[in-house]
Motif scaffolding. Structure first.
Motif, PDB file in Angstrom:
ATOM      1  N   VAL A   7      79.094  56.843  40.259  1.00 16.89           N
ATOM      2  CA  VAL A   7      79.424  56.225  38.966  1.00 16.89           C
ATOM      3  C   VAL A   7      78.883  54.802  38.900  1.00 16.89           C
ATOM      4  CG1 VAL A   7      81.333  55.408  37.523  1.00 16.89           C
ATOM      5  CG2 VAL A   7      81.483  57.661  38.606  1.00 16.89           C
ATOM      6  N   ALA A   8      79.031  54.049  39.974  1.00 13.71           N
ATOM      7  CA  ALA A   8      78.604  52.638  39.997  1.00 13.71           C
ATOM      8  C   ALA A   8      77.116  52.472  40.275  1.00 13.71           C
ATOM      9  CB  ALA A   8      79.404  51.874  41.046  1.00 13.71           C
ATOM     10  N   GLY A   9      76.439  53.543  40.716  1.00 13.29           N
ATOM     11  CA  GLY A   9      75.039  53.425  41.069  1.00 13.29           C
ATOM     12  C   GLY A   9      74.820  52.664  42.351  1.00 13.29           C
ATOM     13  N   THR A  10      75.692  52.887  43.334  1.00 13.64           N
ATOM     14  CA  THR A  10      75.590  52.187  44.614  1.00 13.64           C
ATOM     15  C   THR A  10      75.413  53.172  45.762  1.00 13.64           C
ATOM     16  OG1 THR A  10      77.994  52.132  44.841  1.00 13.64           O
ATOM     17  CG2 THR A  10      76.935  50.194  43.853  1.00 13.64           C
ATOM     18  N   TYR A  11      74.905  52.648  46.860  1.00  7.86           N
ATOM     19  CA  TYR A  11      74.713  53.409  48.082  1.00  7.86           C
ATOM     20  C   TYR A  11      75.163  52.552  49.248  1.00  7.86           C
ATOM     21  CZ  TYR A  11      71.542  55.987  45.049  1.00  7.86           C
ATOM     22  OH  TYR A  11      71.017  56.708  44.013  1.00  7.86           O
ATOM     23  N   VAL A  12      75.549  53.188  50.340  1.00  9.50           N
ATOM     24  CA  VAL A  12      75.849  52.457  51.573  1.00  9.50           C
ATOM     25  C   VAL A  12      74.740  52.770  52.551  1.00  9.50           C
ATOM     26  CG1 VAL A  12      77.500  52.106  53.450  1.00  9.50           C
ATOM     27  CG2 VAL A  12      78.337  52.537  51.126  1.00  9.50           C
ATOM     28  N   GLY A  28      85.804  44.798  46.227  1.00 11.81           N
ATOM     29  CA  GLY A  28      85.040  44.297  45.098  1.00 11.81           C
ATOM     30  C   GLY A  28      84.567  42.872  45.284  1.00 11.81           C
ATOM     31  N   LEU A  29      85.448  42.005  45.711  1.00 12.47           N
ATOM     32  CA  LEU A  29      85.054  40.606  45.884  1.00 12.47           C
ATOM     33  C   LEU A  29      84.203  40.401  47.130  1.00 12.47           C
ATOM     34  CD1 LEU A  29      88.286  38.761  44.722  1.00 12.47           C
ATOM     35  CD2 LEU A  29      86.156  39.114  43.464  1.00 12.47           C
ATOM     36  N   LEU A  30      84.595  41.026  48.240  1.00 14.32           N
ATOM     37  CA  LEU A  30      83.792  40.848  49.452  1.00 14.32           C
ATOM     38  C   LEU A  30      82.392  41.427  49.271  1.00 14.32           C
ATOM     39  CD1 LEU A  30      86.335  41.475  52.348  1.00 14.32           C
ATOM     40  CD2 LEU A  30      85.172  39.349  51.782  1.00 14.32           C
ATOM     41  N   GLU A  31      82.303  42.675  48.804  1.00 15.90           N
ATOM     42  CA  GLU A  31      80.981  43.286  48.623  1.00 15.90           C
ATOM     43  C   GLU A  31      80.167  42.557  47.554  1.00 15.90           C
ATOM     44  OE1 GLU A  31      82.444  47.778  49.876  1.00 15.90           O
ATOM     45  OE2 GLU A  31      81.960  47.355  47.785  1.00 15.90           O
ATOM     46  N   GLY A  32      80.850  42.039  46.551  1.00 16.63           N
ATOM     47  CA  GLY A  32      80.149  41.351  45.475  1.00 16.63           C
ATOM     48  C   GLY A  32      79.601  39.985  45.860  1.00 16.63           C
ATOM     49  N   GLN A  73      79.508  46.401  39.637  1.00 19.59           N
ATOM     50  CA  GLN A  73      79.272  47.652  40.355  1.00 19.59           C
ATOM     51  C   GLN A  73      80.253  47.833  41.512  1.00 19.59           C
ATOM     52  OE1 GLN A  73      74.976  46.895  40.989  1.00 19.59           O
ATOM     53  NE2 GLN A  73      74.696  49.029  40.347  1.00 19.59           N
ATOM     54  N   VAL A  74      80.469  46.775  42.286  1.00 16.04           N
ATOM     55  CA  VAL A  74      81.353  46.943  43.443  1.00 16.04           C
ATOM     56  C   VAL A  74      82.813  47.044  43.035  1.00 16.04           C
ATOM     57  CG1 VAL A  74      79.738  46.038  45.159  1.00 16.04           C
ATOM     58  CG2 VAL A  74      81.294  44.469  44.007  1.00 16.04           C
ATOM     59  N   LEU A  75      83.179  46.418  41.910  1.00 11.83           N
ATOM     60  CA  LEU A  75      84.549  46.625  41.422  1.00 11.83           C
ATOM     61  C   LEU A  75      84.745  48.073  40.985  1.00 11.83           C
ATOM     62  CD1 LEU A  75      85.262  43.302  39.499  1.00 11.83           C
ATOM     63  CD2 LEU A  75      86.384  44.111  41.592  1.00 11.83           C
ATOM     64  N   VAL A  76      83.751  48.654  40.314  1.00 11.17           N
ATOM     65  CA  VAL A  76      83.841  50.059  39.900  1.00 11.17           C
ATOM     66  C   VAL A  76      83.927  50.970  41.114  1.00 11.17           C
ATOM     67  CG1 VAL A  76      82.557  51.961  38.823  1.00 11.17           C
ATOM     68  CG2 VAL A  76      82.767  49.773  37.643  1.00 11.17           C
ATOM     69  N   GLY A 111      68.028  49.104  45.900  1.00  5.77           N
ATOM     70  CA  GLY A 111      68.147  48.584  47.256  1.00  5.77           C
ATOM     71  C   GLY A 111      68.497  47.112  47.301  1.00  5.77           C
ATOM     72  N   ASP A 112      68.819  46.536  46.134  1.00  4.21           N
ATOM     73  CA  ASP A 112      69.194  45.120  46.048  1.00  4.21           C
ATOM     74  C   ASP A 112      70.704  44.968  46.182  1.00  4.21           C
ATOM     75  OD1 ASP A 112      66.521  44.420  45.545  1.00  4.21           O
ATOM     76  OD2 ASP A 112      66.778  44.707  43.381  1.00  4.21           O
ATOM     77  N   ASP A 113      71.152  43.715  46.283  1.00  2.00           N
ATOM     78  CA  ASP A 113      72.593  43.447  46.292  1.00  2.00           C
ATOM     79  C   ASP A 113      73.209  43.987  45.007  1.00  2.00           C
ATOM     80  OD1 ASP A 113      72.462  42.143  48.727  1.00  2.00           O
ATOM     81  OD2 ASP A 113      72.432  40.135  47.847  1.00  2.00           O
TER      82      ASP A 113
END
Length: 147
Positions: free
Chosen positions: A139-144, A70-74, A102-105, A95-97
């Motif tokens: 759930v967080a709306g993220t992609y890798v 969460g902290l590193l990705e955030g 979101q990254v904690l979720v 496609g933004d940071d």
């Protein structure tokens, strides 16, 4: 980063399963060090007596696992140490940071994903979803994607 008409990363951009496995291995090693470090630090403060107290400190260490990703990705371009080494990163639907929220979720499952069985389930979800997402990525709306 290639995207579809909604702006979401397309299947090609998210086809990083092999890189995710390598990144996960590096991150699991670092998370193990984190759990041990937290338990040792807490142990030096409270001087635990008995096996149950030591297990409690290790349990508290596990509760800090979502903070690693969460902290590193955030705050580090959507990357953990493993993701940076593997050349991948986390992005939001546009496609933004991603936001810290979101990254904690997306990292909440880290408390239980510290086992081979739950990691296998996560990999199965990645392999079978349309854009290679874990359940909590959805759930967080993220992609890798590739960095």
């Amino acid at each position: 980063m290639p995207s579809d008409t909604s702006g979401r990363p397309d299947r090609h951009a998210t086809d990083v399963v092999g890189a995710r496995i390598g990144a996960q291995f590096v991150d699991l090693v670092l998370q193990f060090v984190q759990v041990v470090g937290v338990a040792v630090a807490l142990g030096s403060l409270v001087r635990p007596e008995g096996e149950a107290a030591v297990r409690g400190l290790v349990g508290l260490g596990f509760l800090t696992l979502p903070l690693y990703g969460g902290l590193l990705e955030g705050f580090w371009n959507g990357q953990t140490v493993g993701k940076r080494l593997a050349g991948i990163r986390v992005v939001d639907r546009r496609g933004d940071d991603p936001s810290v929220g979101q990254v904690l979720v997306r990292n909440l499952p880290a408390v239980v994903l510290f086992s081979w069985l739950t990691s296998a389930v996560a990999l199965a979800a990645i392999a079978t979803s349309e854009r290679n997402q874990r359940v909590f990525d959805g759930v967080a709306g993220t992609y890798v994607v590739r960095a």
